[in-house]
Design a protein around this motif. Structure first.
Motif, mmCIF file in Angstrom:
data_model
loop_
_atom_site.group_PDB
_atom_site.id
_atom_site.type_symbol
_atom_site.label_atom_id
_atom_site.label_comp_id
_atom_site.label_asym_id
_atom_site.label_seq_id
_atom_site.Cartn_x
_atom_site.Cartn_y
_atom_site.Cartn_z
ATOM 1 N N ALA A 599 5.372 50.049 12.462
ATOM 2 C CA ALA A 599 5.487 48.982 13.478
ATOM 3 C C ALA A 599 4.921 47.682 13.051
ATOM 4 N N ILE A 600 3.665 48.044 12.438
ATOM 5 C CA ILE A 600 2.791 46.769 12.062
ATOM 6 C C ILE A 600 3.484 45.766 10.890
ATOM 7 N N GLU A 601 4.191 46.813 10.257
ATOM 8 C CA GLU A 601 5.155 46.138 9.071
ATOM 9 C C GLU A 601 6.292 45.199 9.392
ATOM 10 N N ALA A 602 6.817 45.893 10.604
ATOM 11 C CA ALA A 602 8.051 45.486 11.241
ATOM 12 C C ALA A 602 7.676 44.093 12.012
ATOM 13 N N SER A 603 6.323 44.048 12.330
ATOM 14 C CA SER A 603 6.141 42.909 13.398
ATOM 15 C C SER A 603 5.408 41.660 12.599
ATOM 16 N N LYS A 604 5.579 40.464 13.351
ATOM 17 C CA LYS A 604 5.101 39.327 12.826
ATOM 18 C C LYS A 604 3.729 39.469 13.411
ATOM 19 N N PRO A 605 2.734 38.623 12.617
ATOM 20 C CA PRO A 605 1.120 38.443 12.681
ATOM 21 C C PRO A 605 1.104 37.921 14.390
ATOM 22 N N GLY A 606 0.507 38.555 15.126
ATOM 23 C CA GLY A 606 0.140 38.340 16.598
ATOM 24 C C GLY A 606 1.097 38.999 17.553
ATOM 25 N N ALA A 607 2.037 39.513 16.897
ATOM 26 C CA ALA A 607 3.468 40.296 17.908
ATOM 27 C C ALA A 607 2.566 41.509 18.429
ATOM 28 N N ALA A 608 3.041 41.575 19.812
ATOM 29 C CA ALA A 608 2.372 42.896 20.548
ATOM 30 C C ALA A 608 2.917 43.876 20.054
ATOM 31 N N ILE A 609 1.975 45.190 20.026
ATOM 32 C CA ILE A 609 2.502 46.341 19.669
ATOM 33 C C ILE A 609 1.680 47.340 20.639
ATOM 34 N N GLU A 610 2.442 48.231 21.545
ATOM 35 C CA GLU A 610 1.722 48.901 22.490
ATOM 36 C C GLU A 610 1.932 50.358 22.204
ATOM 37 N N VAL A 611 0.750 51.292 22.143
ATOM 38 C CA VAL A 611 0.713 52.613 22.160
ATOM 39 C C VAL A 611 0.254 53.081 23.434
ATOM 40 N N ASP A 612 1.257 53.939 24.141
ATOM 41 C CA ASP A 612 0.997 54.478 25.450
ATOM 42 C C ASP A 612 0.997 56.065 25.291
ATOM 43 N N LEU A 613 -0.168 56.707 26.057
ATOM 44 C CA LEU A 613 -0.047 58.069 26.265
ATOM 45 C C LEU A 613 0.196 58.463 27.621
#
Length: 709
Positions: A599-613
């Motif tokens: 997910a980090i490698e597919a996203s631009k710097p500063g783009a949000a990445i959410e991990v939910d449990l």
């Protein structure tokens, strides 16, 4: 013998019943030889029963005919059974066998009639010194005929086709009634010394009971559909020989008792015991059994083998149905040797040095060479000519073997008898050396054809087993390569982490906090590398893969904490409850680490990445959502989880594949939704561990591992 009114009535019933049976068969529109014999047997039985009635009422000459009529009655039923078995025994084509059987029946009947006459003469006051012996012979003759009848009935029923056994069953029950009753009657007379008056008088009524069974079964179907098997003939002949042997020995023992005086009883018991032991030893000898099979095949059947039985036995032996049959090569040797009653053999197969080496032996006692060159004259002959080598012919210079010389190892060893090539797709996969049989036998075309067929079938089994072994070995290498590919992917991630540490060390080497974190990162990397090596060696480092309760919130929090150093917009939202799953913490860390890193490698710097449990019933649901480049439905469907497919430069293309395999191994499910230009959502569903809410994982409140970057 006193003839009572009960005897008159019972035999009168038998006379009427068998007369009706004969009349019923005579009135049938079609009647063959067996039907004619049935009429003859029924008429003679009716005449015997009528003579009993006349003897009881009038006496005189009718008394003299009573015993001879019984002899003719029994002989007629024996003839009827032989007529039923005529087709199975191929008596029409085997005139010599027909003559032998007819002569045997005629001789036994004539002997029994002669004993009847002697019995009649003795019964009228003629003094005979040999009367006790004659009386015993008379009873033994009756017992022999009764036993012979039962053996024929057993043969008849055992070889009937299942579809025709309804009629055969009734017929066999009816005929067995005659012979079982006679056997019991004369056995009691032999043991007690006198005939039972009650059993003798009631015999007519007992025989009459069988008339309805014979009427119901009297049809042509049960004649044509009887097929005799070699096994039944073998057991029948064995039983007959044993019975005859015991009868002869009993008569001899009886003679010893007569002439032995005071020692007679001791001599009789000792002789009987010794002969029974000797007979049992002889009957169980392999040489005797092999000789009996050869004689049966030679005199009773047009073909030497019962191919159905031999094939089923071959398959049963090769497939290892019986316990403790050894490896496949030993089973193959046993299966081939057993067909021709050979006591042993040896199998040669290609080895690693371009020679035929001994692959297996089964009870082989001959000389076994260490190896035979693949370019030897023998191997060339077996490959080109594809025929069996009879070493006896080869030693004597006979047979069509061209320039083939006797192998040196077989020249002086007469136990080596046959060499059977194992051909698979016309290629020589080996050969079997067969030891000489315990009973000398001459081989014909049938033996060679059967051995050739079995040799080809055996070669296919051995070739398939060899191919399967190669596939198993290739599968192990494939598994090793798969593990290595996964490990290379993990090593790439470790190298990336260590590269980051190395770059930051130049700028922050003087920072004590950085140095502490660097040491922790190095220690964590070393631990992970050790775990990777253990996985490559197909071992675990003392940790069961599904043996630990893992706190998902704690594990995800530590992974996100480490990964946030690479991507600051990475956020984790834990659930309201503490959720545990059962699994290997290291594998689960790899699972979530791969997906978050992707997910980090597919996203631009500063783009949000959410991990939910969160929790959904008995399932823990983890969602990893990014707003990166996304993927097309076709790529998700056809490429994402295919190993060695990657859209990243320098990527191995197994991260997603390994993640899905880890989820499946834990009993879970991995789903992906993605849109190009909008991002992707990876949803992992894992079954919750059955733990009390207040319980702690085996790692306690601390992290099950240290996550470092």
């Amino acid at each position: 013998m006193q003839l009572t009114d009960v005897g008159i009535i019972s035999h009168l019933i038998a006379c009427v019943g068998f007369s009706a049976l004969a009349l019923s068969v005579l009135m049938r529109p079609q009647r063959d030889g067996a039907g004619t014999w049935l009429v003859i047997a029924a008429v003679i039985t009716a005449a015997w029963a009528g003579d009993f009635v006349l003897t009881a009422r009038l006496g005189g000459g009718f008394t003299l005919l009573l015993s001879p009529m019984e002899t003719l009655r029994t002989a007629a039923w024996i003839g009827f059974l032989v007529a039923l078995l005529r087709t199975s025994w191929a008596l029409d084509e085997r005139l010599s066998s027909s003559f032998i059987i007819a002569s045997t029946i005629g001789f036994v009947t004539a002997m029994q009639l002669g004993l009847d006459i002697v019995e009649i003469v003795g019964a009228h006051g003629v003094s005979l010194h040999a009367r006790p012996v004659i009386a015993s012979l008379f009873v033994v003759g009756r017992l022999t005929v009764a036993i012979s009848g039962l053996v024929l009935i057993h043969n008849l029923y055992s070889n009937a086709e299942p579809g025709s056994r309804t009629g055969i069953r009734l017929l066999c029950i009816g005929l067995a009634g005659f012979f079982v009753y006679d056997l019991n009657l004369y056995t009691l007379r032999f043991l007690l010394g006198s005939m039972s008056s009650d059993l003798f008088n009631i015999r007519g009524a007992v025989d009459a009971i069988t008339v309805p069974l014979l009427l119901l079964s009297a049809r042509q179907a049960w004649v044509a559909r009887v097929q005799v098997s070699r096994q039944v003939v073998f057991h029948t002949m064995s039983m007959s020989i044993i019975g005859g042997y015991l009868i002869v020995m009993a008569l001899t023992a009886y003679g010893l008792r007569l002439v032995g005086g005071d020692w007679g009883r001791l001599l009789q018991i000792t002789f009987l015991f010794a002969t029974i032991i000797l007979g049992s030893i002889v009957m169980l000898l392999p040489r005797y059994r092999a000789m009996l099979r050869v004689q049966i095949s030679k005199h009773f059947f047009a073909y030497r083998y019962d191919y159905r039985t031999e094939w089923l036995r071959f398959i049963q032996t090769v497939s290892g149905v019986d316990a403790d049959k050894g490896r496949l090569p030993e089973r193959v040797v046993e299966a081939v040797c057993t067909v021709i009653d050979s006591p042993g053999g040896a199998l040669f197969a290609p080895g690693d040095d371009d020679k035929f080496d001994v692959l297996a032996q089964w009870n082989y006692k001959g000389f076994v060479p260490s190896a035979i060159a693949m370019d030897s004259d023998l191997a060339t002959f077996l490959t080109v000519r594809q025929r069996i080598v009879d070493l006896d012919e080869l030693r004597d210079g006979e047979g069509d073997y061209g320039d083939l010389a006797v192998p040196a190892w077989a020249a002086g060893d007469r136990r080596a008898w046959l060499i059977v090539p194992l051909l698979y797709l016309d290629a020589l996969k080996g050969f079997i050396v067969i030891e000489r049989t315990v009973v000398a036998r001459t081989l014909n075309w049938e033996d060679f054809e059967l051995l050739r067929t079995l040799g080809r079938q055996s070669a296919s089994y051995i070739a398939e087993a060899s191919t399967q072994a190669e596939l198993d070995e290739a599968g192990k290498f494939d598994e090793f390569n798969r593990r290595f590919a996964f490990i290379m992917h993990d090593i790439k991630n470790l190298v990336s982490q260590l590269s980051l540490v190395a770059r930051n060390a130049e700028r922050y080497a003087d920072n004590p906090a950085f140095r502490a974190d660097m040491v922790a990162t190095l220690q964590g990397s070393v631990g992970k590398m050790n775990d990777l090596l253990a996985r490559l060696a197909q071992r675990t480092s003392g940790r069961a893969e599904h043996g630990e309760a893992v706190d998902l919130a704690l594990l995800l929090a530590e992974i996100v904490s480490v990964k946030s150093r690479q991507h600051a917009a990475l956020e984790f939202t834990p659930g309201k409850e503490q959720l545990f799953v059962t699994g290997d913490p290291i594998r689960l860390e790899q699972l979530f680490g791969h997906l978050i890193q992707n997910a980090i490698e597919a996203s631009k710097p500063g783009a949000a990445i959410e991990v939910d449990l969160r929790q959904d019933a008995a399932t823990a649901v983890i969602e990893i959502a990014d707003h990166g480049t996304g993927m097309s439905p076709a790529f998700v469907r056809n490429e994402l989880f295919k190993p060695f497919r990657s859209t990243k430069a320098g990527g191995f293309g197994i991260g997603a594949y390994e993640a899905r395999e880890i989820v499946r191994a834990a009993g879970g499910r991995l789903d992906v939704t993605s849109r190009e230009g909008e991002g992707s959502v990876f949803t992992i569903r894992l079954p919750l561990a059955l733990l009390i809410r207040s319980s702690q994982s085996r790692t306690g409140v601390e992290s099950p591992m240290r996550i470092t970057a």
